[in-house]
Enzyme design. Structure first.
Site, PDB file in Angstrom:
ATOM      1  N   SER A  39      -9.277  -9.828   6.502  1.00 57.56           N
ATOM      2  CA  SER A  39      -7.827  -9.724   6.634  1.00 57.56           C
ATOM      3  C   SER A  39      -7.405  -8.754   5.532  1.00 57.56           C
ATOM      4  O   SER A  39      -7.711  -8.966   4.360  1.00 57.56           O
ATOM      5  CB  SER A  39      -7.185 -11.094   6.448  1.00 57.56           C
ATOM      6  OG  SER A  39      -5.811 -11.028   6.751  1.00 57.56           O
ATOM      7  N   GLU A  40      -6.719  -7.669   5.884  1.00 57.67           N
ATOM      8  CA  GLU A  40      -6.547  -6.580   4.919  1.00 57.67           C
ATOM      9  C   GLU A  40      -5.640  -6.957   3.761  1.00 57.67           C
ATOM     10  O   GLU A  40      -5.547  -6.221   2.779  1.00 57.67           O
ATOM     11  CB  GLU A  40      -6.062  -5.288   5.599  1.00 57.67           C
ATOM     12  CG  GLU A  40      -4.661  -5.314   6.135  1.00 57.67           C
ATOM     13  CD  GLU A  40      -4.643  -5.675   7.604  1.00 57.67           C
ATOM     14  OE1 GLU A  40      -5.564  -6.398   8.059  1.00 57.67           O
ATOM     15  OE2 GLU A  40      -3.698  -5.255   8.304  1.00 57.67           O
ATOM     16  N   ASN A  41      -4.958  -8.101   3.843  1.00 58.73           N
ATOM     17  CA  ASN A  41      -4.185  -8.549   2.688  1.00 58.73           C
ATOM     18  C   ASN A  41      -5.063  -9.158   1.599  1.00 58.73           C
ATOM     19  O   ASN A  41      -4.542  -9.614   0.585  1.00 58.73           O
ATOM     20  CB  ASN A  41      -3.073  -9.519   3.110  1.00 58.73           C
ATOM     21  CG  ASN A  41      -3.590 -10.708   3.884  1.00 58.73           C
ATOM     22  OD1 ASN A  41      -4.537 -10.580   4.657  1.00 58.73           O
ATOM     23  ND2 ASN A  41      -2.986 -11.858   3.689  1.00 58.73           N
ATOM     24  N   SER A  98      -9.404  -3.843  -0.910  1.00 56.25           N
ATOM     25  CA  SER A  98      -9.358  -4.087   0.526  1.00 56.25           C
ATOM     26  C   SER A  98      -9.406  -2.775   1.298  1.00 56.25           C
ATOM     27  O   SER A  98     -10.142  -2.637   2.279  1.00 56.25           O
ATOM     28  CB  SER A  98      -8.080  -4.858   0.876  1.00 56.25           C
ATOM     29  OG  SER A  98      -8.124  -5.313   2.205  1.00 56.25           O
TER      30      SER A  98
END
Lengths: 217, 216, 217, 216
Positions: D45-47, D87
């Site tokens: 999840s790119e967060n 990320s």
């Protein structure tokens, strides 16, 4: 991630390979991997490491065994053997500022073409490099640095490949673990999955290709 | 008081409460000995630590807790560790308030040469170029002269470490600053006259009417 | 580091200031600081934040109170109020790719003039930017981004200013804590010095200027 | 099987053991439902998370563990967290093996438009441009047509997301790849003929003699 023996791991490295080695004055260096590189006599290596350590320690072992043909580092002042080999033109040595060394490897591992740094502007380090102004301030364009292999030493590794480093042995290990085609890891302790808390993982598992399991350290 | 102690004591006075400080090898390392713990200065070791403490007692060393020379150190309560990209991010962006470095030559405008002597073995610049380019304040701690030759020169004959001038030089004889880019004699060492300093200084310095003595 | 009340901290921020705000869709945002910014009606702000969050949450509160005049973000898709204010030309919005947003802030905090990224080459994002080739590959030069203030939310803070973040609330907080002249922090828990292990500190104490102590969270 | 399930099931077959995978919002998110846990795929999840797990049971959510939309998720054993610079370092450098994204248009050479419609509100590109530029393999999961108009077009009329072509498009009607940069019909959906696909496809595609049916 695949668990392999140190012999199998080093057998994958061909003569003439480019190899990043973690560690700072030999602290945080995967000694077992280097011992095996020496044992298998992998020669003509391009080594990318902060320093040349000292004879008998860390990458110093590779100079003891005259396995290095090119070195990119920030200083070699404490290894007389590396110095002798440089002066005898047996090693081509590229000495670069330590912050630039870190950023070039990080850029290589993060998909950047390079970074603009003020370090080295107006010095010998600027020779042959593009100088670029941003808001009237001059910077050197320092390009990304990658290698075929990264030899990394962690404090903790889990069986997925997550890594955590201890104290000053972290140094260049995390950035190198991102900047090579194949990442091989030794760890002081290999622990079950879940033992390293998510917030304490410093190198995510998918970055690691091989972990040496036949002996710790 | 020997030359090194004079320099280290005087440099220590430049550090302020809460400063993040990076000390180079040699004389700069001695500075920490003269900084009161009450000042809560943070010392950074560029191999990845803020909060370096004294050399550990015998038997209390750990191979994974070392200074930039690979020697065992200790970490004070509240210390923190980080990787080298972060370490030099802190240095390059001026988060490091003060760096104290050794020098080979400092010129009349504050330019520093301290990383190579052409014709001799070049050991590499390590972190010196980043520290001089990036730290908020750069202090050079060195002997005033070596082998009878002034290290405070008109113009550096040795390759520069950075195009950015340093802020202060502290030697065994004097404190020199660079207001408006001009080398200026700010203090003399105890018992040393202005004339004695200038006699062994190659660079022309601005000499104010009154030059106080270092208070050590 | 100095411990201050939330009222004192926000009083330092002048109208028209540039302010980085940590958080991703409001997760990891210092809500107490934003509530106080709204209470003290700090206006005409230049906000740098990954997104506009949602009305009533995170930086969304600043749009509810129409305190923002410029916004640099990666998307505002879930905040209709921010969208309305953009369409009505009441906010100048600069939308940039999220990886570029992260690297520009990191560059600002690490003393780099900028980075070369492949992201955006050949798209509208490239307009007005320098394109630079490295080894024949085109990159956009993306310059460093800094602000006067960074408002950061940590999970743990100690009384020196060391910070640790939890899970996905880390996001942009660590890079922003390096990229502003003044860094103000709220934390879920303030703990004695030494409670956060050295290896688990994510933002070193010297980066933090103020910690809010009159109420956690 | 509805259109979304066809797409999600077929995309899931593209994921390999140990892959690091980033799923966009919408149809791409559904792909995770059809991936066997035995495959040990890592979802990012790119967060700031690798190892995303299913939506937590009620009462087990935590406000500091969320997906990129801010919704509560869970973390599998062996998950890890990181900041946004890391990320997107993972994404930009191709450490992310596969990204699955929605699309507005894909053209005959694999160029993708999926972030803005001129004249309409521009919500921002978020992480899409980095994902398309950087991930090792880019798969677009979308309906073949919208409002009767082909989304597989000769040339994108909408602004491009990246100058880098994508690798595969999976729609409710077909699988299209880009060997040698030429859009090529690789598979048809169950019960859909090649002629039916081409009838609703604006782009000219290479159509091999034999086009197999998706095995779902």
């Amino acid at each position: 991630m695949k668990a392999v023996s140190v012999e199998e791991a080093v057998a994958m490295i061909p003569d003439g390979a480019s190899v990043m080695v973690g560690g700072f004055m030999g602290v945080g260096t995967p000694e077992r991997l280097l011992d095996e590189v020496v044992r298998q006599k992998k020669g003509n290596l391009t080594v990318i490491c902060n320093d040349a350590a000292t004879p008998g320690k860390g990458v110093g072992k590779l100079f003891d065994a005259t396995l290095v043909s090119r070195l990119t580092a920030t200083h070699i002042g404490l290894n007389p053997k590396a110095q002798q080999q440089m002066l005898a033109n047996r090693i081509a040595v590229d000495l670069i500022p330590q912050g630039t060394f870190a950023e070039r490897i990080r850029a290589g591992g993060c998909g950047l073409g390079g970074v603009l740094t003020p370090t080295g502007v107006g010095t010998l380090v600027a020779e042959g490099k593009r100088q670029i102004e941003v808001d009237g301030k001059p910077y050197l364009l320092e390009t990304a640095l990658r290698a075929q292999f990264a030899l990394v030493h962690a404090f903790l590794a889990d069986y997925l490949g997550n890594l955590a480093y201890a104290l000053t042995s972290r140094n260049f290990n995390p950035v190198m673990a991102m900047a090579a085609d194949t990442v091989i890891v030794t760890a002081e302790h290999i622990v079950p999955v879940g033992v390293i808390a998510p917030d304490h993982v410093m190198t995510p598992a998918p970055l690691v290709d091989y972990i040496i399991t036949n002996s710790n350290g | 008081m020997d030359a090194q102690e004079i320099i280290a004591r005087r440099v220590a006075q430049e550090l302020r409460a809460g400063n993040l400080v990076n000390l180079g090898i040699g004389i700069p390392t001695l500075v920490a000995n003269y900084v009161s713990p009450d000042l809560k200065v943070f010392f950074q070791s560029e191999n990845g630590l803020i909060g370096t403490g004294p050399i550990p007692e015998q038997g209390m060393e750990h191979p994974l807790l070392t200074d930039a020379g690979g020697r065992p150190i200790s970490a004070l309560p509240g210390a923190c560790t980080f990787d080298s990209a972060m370490s030099f991010g802190l240095i390059r962006a001026g988060h490091v308030d003060v760096t104290v470095l050794g020098g080979l030559q400092v010129d009349a405008h504050g330019l520093l040469a301290n990383w190579m002597i052409p014709g001799k073995m070049v050991p590499g610049m390590g972190g010196a170029m980043d520290l001089v380019s990036g730290a908020k304040r750069v202090i050079v701690a060195m002997q005033h002269a070596a082998k009878g030759k002034s290290k405070i020169v008109k113009k550096c004959s040795l390759p520069l470490t950075s195009a950015r001038p340093i802020d202060l030089v502290v030697t065994d004889l004097a404190v020199i600053g660079f207001p408006d880019g001009k080398g200026t004699l700010l203090e003399t060492a105890p018992g040393v006259s202005v004339g004695e300093v200038m006699a062994v200084t190659e660079a022309e310095l601005v000499v104010p009417d009154k030059v106080p003595e270092m208070k050590l």
